[in-house]
Scaffold this active site. Structure first.
Site, PDB file in Angstrom:
ATOM      1  N   GLU A 222       3.068   9.432   5.950  1.00 42.06           N
ATOM      2  CA  GLU A 222       1.827  10.075   6.435  1.00 42.06           C
ATOM      3  C   GLU A 222       1.863  11.594   6.292  1.00 42.06           C
ATOM      4  O   GLU A 222       0.844  12.231   6.030  1.00 42.06           O
ATOM      5  CB  GLU A 222       1.581   9.706   7.912  1.00 42.06           C
ATOM      6  CG  GLU A 222       1.099   8.294   8.147  1.00 42.06           C
ATOM      7  CD  GLU A 222       2.222   7.291   8.369  1.00 42.06           C
ATOM      8  OE1 GLU A 222       3.380   7.555   7.958  1.00 42.06           O
ATOM      9  OE2 GLU A 222       1.951   6.231   8.960  1.00 42.06           O
TER      10      GLU A 222
ATOM     11  N   ALA B   4      -2.280   2.261   6.273  1.00 42.55           N
ATOM     12  CA  ALA B   4      -3.723   2.291   6.530  1.00 42.55           C
ATOM     13  C   ALA B   4      -4.440   2.620   5.224  1.00 42.55           C
ATOM     14  O   ALA B   4      -3.891   3.304   4.357  1.00 42.55           O
ATOM     15  CB  ALA B   4      -4.033   3.336   7.590  1.00 42.55           C
TER      16      ALA B   4
ATOM     17  N   GLU C 193       4.784   0.353  10.467  1.00 38.73           N
ATOM     18  CA  GLU C 193       4.487   0.265  11.905  1.00 38.73           C
ATOM     19  C   GLU C 193       4.190  -1.179  12.312  1.00 38.73           C
ATOM     20  O   GLU C 193       4.572  -1.624  13.394  1.00 38.73           O
ATOM     21  CB  GLU C 193       3.319   1.206  12.240  1.00 38.73           C
ATOM     22  CG  GLU C 193       3.737   2.667  12.051  1.00 38.73           C
ATOM     23  CD  GLU C 193       2.598   3.655  12.246  1.00 38.73           C
ATOM     24  OE1 GLU C 193       1.630   3.614  11.454  1.00 38.73           O
ATOM     25  OE2 GLU C 193       2.660   4.453  13.180  1.00 38.73           O
TER      26      GLU C 193
ATOM     27  N   GLY D 276       1.358   2.642   8.137  1.00 37.21           N
ATOM     28  CA  GLY D 276       0.927   1.570   9.040  1.00 37.21           C
ATOM     29  C   GLY D 276       1.596   0.236   8.723  1.00 37.21           C
ATOM     30  O   GLY D 276       1.723  -0.622   9.606  1.00 37.21           O
TER      31      GLY D 276
HETATM   32  C1  LIG Z   1      -6.748   6.038  10.965  1.00 32.40           C
HETATM   33  C2  LIG Z   1      -5.506   5.667  11.672  1.00 32.40           C
HETATM   34  C3  LIG Z   1      -4.275   5.660  10.833  1.00 32.40           C
HETATM   35  C4  LIG Z   1      -3.075   5.349  11.632  1.00 32.40           C
HETATM   36  C5  LIG Z   1      -1.745   5.547  11.017  1.00 32.40           C
HETATM   37  C6  LIG Z   1      -1.487   5.017   9.687  1.00 32.40           C
HETATM   38  C7  LIG Z   1      -1.510   5.862   8.652  1.00 32.40           C
HETATM   39  C8  LIG Z   1      -1.171   5.413   7.314  1.00 32.40           C
HETATM   40  O1  LIG Z   1      -0.655   4.347   7.089  1.00 32.40           O
HETATM   41  S1  LIG Z   1      -1.565   6.494   6.079  1.00 32.40           S
HETATM   42  C9  LIG Z   1      -1.045   5.639   4.620  1.00 32.40           C
HETATM   43  C10 LIG Z   1       0.425   5.728   4.387  1.00 32.40           C
HETATM   44  N1  LIG Z   1       0.769   5.127   3.116  1.00 32.40           N
HETATM   45  C11 LIG Z   1       0.897   5.801   1.985  1.00 32.40           C
HETATM   46  O2  LIG Z   1       0.742   7.018   1.950  1.00 32.40           O
HETATM   47  C12 LIG Z   1       1.216   5.011   0.736  1.00 32.40           C
HETATM   48  C13 LIG Z   1       0.176   5.240  -0.321  1.00 32.40           C
HETATM   49  N2  LIG Z   1       0.501   4.524  -1.548  1.00 32.40           N
HETATM   50  C14 LIG Z   1       1.399   4.973  -2.434  1.00 32.40           C
HETATM   51  O3  LIG Z   1       2.015   5.997  -2.278  1.00 32.40           O
HETATM   52  C15 LIG Z   1       1.582   4.142  -3.696  1.00 32.40           C
HETATM   53  O4  LIG Z   1       0.473   3.293  -3.827  1.00 32.40           O
HETATM   54  C16 LIG Z   1       2.878   3.306  -3.695  1.00 32.40           C
HETATM   55  C17 LIG Z   1       4.086   4.217  -3.834  1.00 32.40           C
HETATM   56  C18 LIG Z   1       3.005   2.470  -2.425  1.00 32.40           C
HETATM   57  C19 LIG Z   1       2.846   2.316  -4.895  1.00 32.40           C
HETATM   58  O5  LIG Z   1       2.646   2.993  -6.075  1.00 32.40           O
HETATM   59  P1  LIG Z   1       2.276   2.158  -7.397  1.00 32.40           P
HETATM   60  O6  LIG Z   1       3.223   1.038  -7.558  1.00 32.40           O
HETATM   61  O7  LIG Z   1       2.166   3.146  -8.499  1.00 32.40           O
HETATM   62  O8  LIG Z   1       0.875   1.488  -7.087  1.00 32.40           O
HETATM   63  P2  LIG Z   1      -0.564   2.207  -7.026  1.00 32.40           P
HETATM   64  O9  LIG Z   1      -0.427   3.540  -6.379  1.00 32.40           O
HETATM   65  O10 LIG Z   1      -1.179   2.146  -8.349  1.00 32.40           O
HETATM   66  O11 LIG Z   1      -1.320   1.254  -5.992  1.00 32.40           O
HETATM   67  C20 LIG Z   1      -2.052   0.114  -6.401  1.00 32.40           C
HETATM   68  C21 LIG Z   1      -3.421   0.172  -5.772  1.00 32.40           C
HETATM   69  O12 LIG Z   1      -3.259   0.178  -4.357  1.00 32.40           O
HETATM   70  C22 LIG Z   1      -3.949   1.295  -3.799  1.00 32.40           C
HETATM   71  N3  LIG Z   1      -3.254   1.731  -2.586  1.00 32.40           N
HETATM   72  C23 LIG Z   1      -1.951   1.865  -2.359  1.00 32.40           C
HETATM   73  N4  LIG Z   1      -1.720   2.285  -1.125  1.00 32.40           N
HETATM   74  C24 LIG Z   1      -2.922   2.412  -0.526  1.00 32.40           C
HETATM   75  C25 LIG Z   1      -3.334   2.818   0.785  1.00 32.40           C
HETATM   76  N5  LIG Z   1      -2.472   3.114   1.765  1.00 32.40           N
HETATM   77  N6  LIG Z   1      -4.651   2.850   1.034  1.00 32.40           N
HETATM   78  C26 LIG Z   1      -5.552   2.497   0.082  1.00 32.40           C
HETATM   79  N7  LIG Z   1      -5.208   2.098  -1.171  1.00 32.40           N
HETATM   80  C27 LIG Z   1      -3.915   2.072  -1.461  1.00 32.40           C
HETATM   81  C28 LIG Z   1      -3.877   2.331  -4.897  1.00 32.40           C
HETATM   82  O13 LIG Z   1      -4.818   3.331  -4.690  1.00 32.40           O
HETATM   83  C29 LIG Z   1      -4.154   1.476  -6.114  1.00 32.40           C
HETATM   84  O14 LIG Z   1      -5.513   1.166  -6.135  1.00 32.40           O
HETATM   85  P3  LIG Z   1      -6.375   1.361  -7.485  1.00 32.40           P
HETATM   86  O15 LIG Z   1      -6.197   2.792  -7.909  1.00 32.40           O
HETATM   87  O16 LIG Z   1      -7.770   1.009  -7.122  1.00 32.40           O
HETATM   88  O17 LIG Z   1      -5.751   0.410  -8.475  1.00 32.40           O
END
Ligand SMILES: CCCCC/C=C/C(=O)SCCNC(=O)CCNC(=O)[C@H](O)C(C)(C)COP(=O)(O)OP(=O)(O)OC[C@H]1O[C@@H](n2cnc3c(N)ncnc32)[C@H](O)[C@@H]1OP(=O)(O)O
Length: 259
Positions: A133, A65, A113, A110
């Site tokens: 999460e 998400a 999921e 997500g």
């Molecule tokens: C409201 C109901 C929710 C229901 C249940 C669902 C919940 C969820 O899914 S919570 C999210 C769970 N996911 C995460 O915690 C993953 C978050 N991301 C990471 O940890 C990392 O991005 C990575 C390990 C997946 C990859 O790392 P890396 O290769 O270093 O790439 P970047 O971190 O630089 O990512 C590039 C770019 O993408 C943005 N981004 C990544 N994941 C998300 C996300 N889940 N949401 C929003 N944006 C995300 C990241 O912030 C980077 O953006 P910029 O900084 O603008 O370049």
């Protein structure tokens, strides 16, 4: 149909849905969830579509998400966002047609999921999967607590949810979380091969398999077995059953029409 956050492609009897926010690792915002739901409805109502494949553009299948929205969400918005996600995942799981998650990279939160809502998961060796999460002080909200547990068992599911660790695709395969792991360079061809094989089977039999397995898994064994027998009555009324049996007897390949 034109979308902003996803791409769709019909290829013979296959329908490809590609999450298309590569700069944000295909994170699921409300727009994407709504478009995904629409695309799934289009595929579902198209009689020619026999298998749906979901994948992601760029280096991620889907990183979950969209976290950047979290601080702006009121509790009511959060409920709406979480409900929309759940509705989409449930819709995919309950489709009459088979679905395959082609996991090209990160499948997190997500994103995992979403993959779990699909019937079959094929992952690139390079992919990493997890439910991180917990690191945000929350827990899975698009069905992961239930679907992961049913897929890999309670102990392993709790470990993934409690540690938030990402695991490589090969380990996910060992746990039964993904069906097959292949090098990224072969991912599309291997997925297409599997999808084409399934697309040649009887759509009625496939729909009944899904119904009996998905409903049976949450029922007592006796009820699941009973559903299986009742489904047998239904399948014996189909043209596809006649075609399958006759093709065997006539030593030819069957052509199933979904009737
Ligand atoms: C409201 C109901 C929710 C229901 C249940 C669902 C919940 C969820 O899914 S919570 C999210 C769970 N996911 C995460 O915690 C993953 C978050 N991301 C990471 O940890 C990392 O991005 C990575 C390990 C997946 C990859 O790392 P890396 O290769 O270093 O790439 P970047 O971190 O630089 O990512 C590039 C770019 O993408 C943005 N981004 C990544 N994941 C998300 C996300 N889940 N949401 C929003 N944006 C995300 C990241 O912030 C980077 O953006 P910029 O900084 O603008 O370049």
């Amino acid at each position: 149909m034109e979308f902003e956050t996803i791409e769709t492609k019909k290829e013979g009897n296959l329908f490809w849905i590609t999450l298309n926010r590569p700069d944000k690792l295909n994170a699921l915002n409300l727009k994407l969830l709504e478009e995904l739901e629409k695309a799934v409805s289009v595929a579902d109502s198209d009689q020619d579509v026999r298998v749906i494949i979901v994948t992601g553009k760029g280096k991620a299948f889907c990183a979950g998400a969209d976290i950047t929205q979290f601080n702006q969400l009121t509790p009511l918005d959060a409920w709406k966002f979480s409900r929309k996600g759940r509705e989409v995942m449930d819709k995919i799981e309950n489709l009459n047609k088979p679905s395959i998650a082609m996991i090209n990279g990160y499948a997190l939160g997500g994103g995992l999921e979403l993959a779990l809502a699909c019937d079959i998961r094929i992952a690139a060796e390079e992919a990493q999967l997890g439910l991180p999460e917990i690191n945000l002080g929350i827990y899975p909200g698009y069905g992961g607590t239930q679907r992961l547990t049913r897929t890999i068992g309670k102990g392993r599911a709790l470990e993934l949810m409690m540690t938030g660790d990402r695991i490589p695709a090969k380990d996910a395969e060992r746990f039964g979380l993904v069906n097959h792991t292949v090098p990224l360079s072969n991912l599309e061809s291997e997925t297409r091969k599997m999808a084409e094989k399934i697309s040649k089977k009887s759509p009625v039999a496939l729909a009944l398999i899904k119904e009996v397995v998905n409903k049976g898994i949450d029922s007592p064994l006796i009820s699941g077995l009973s559903m299986e027998s009742i489904g047998w009555g239904v399948i014996f009324s189909t043209e596809d059953k006649k075609e399958g049996v006759n093709a065997f007897l006539e030593k030819r390949e069957p052509t199933f029409k979904g009737k």
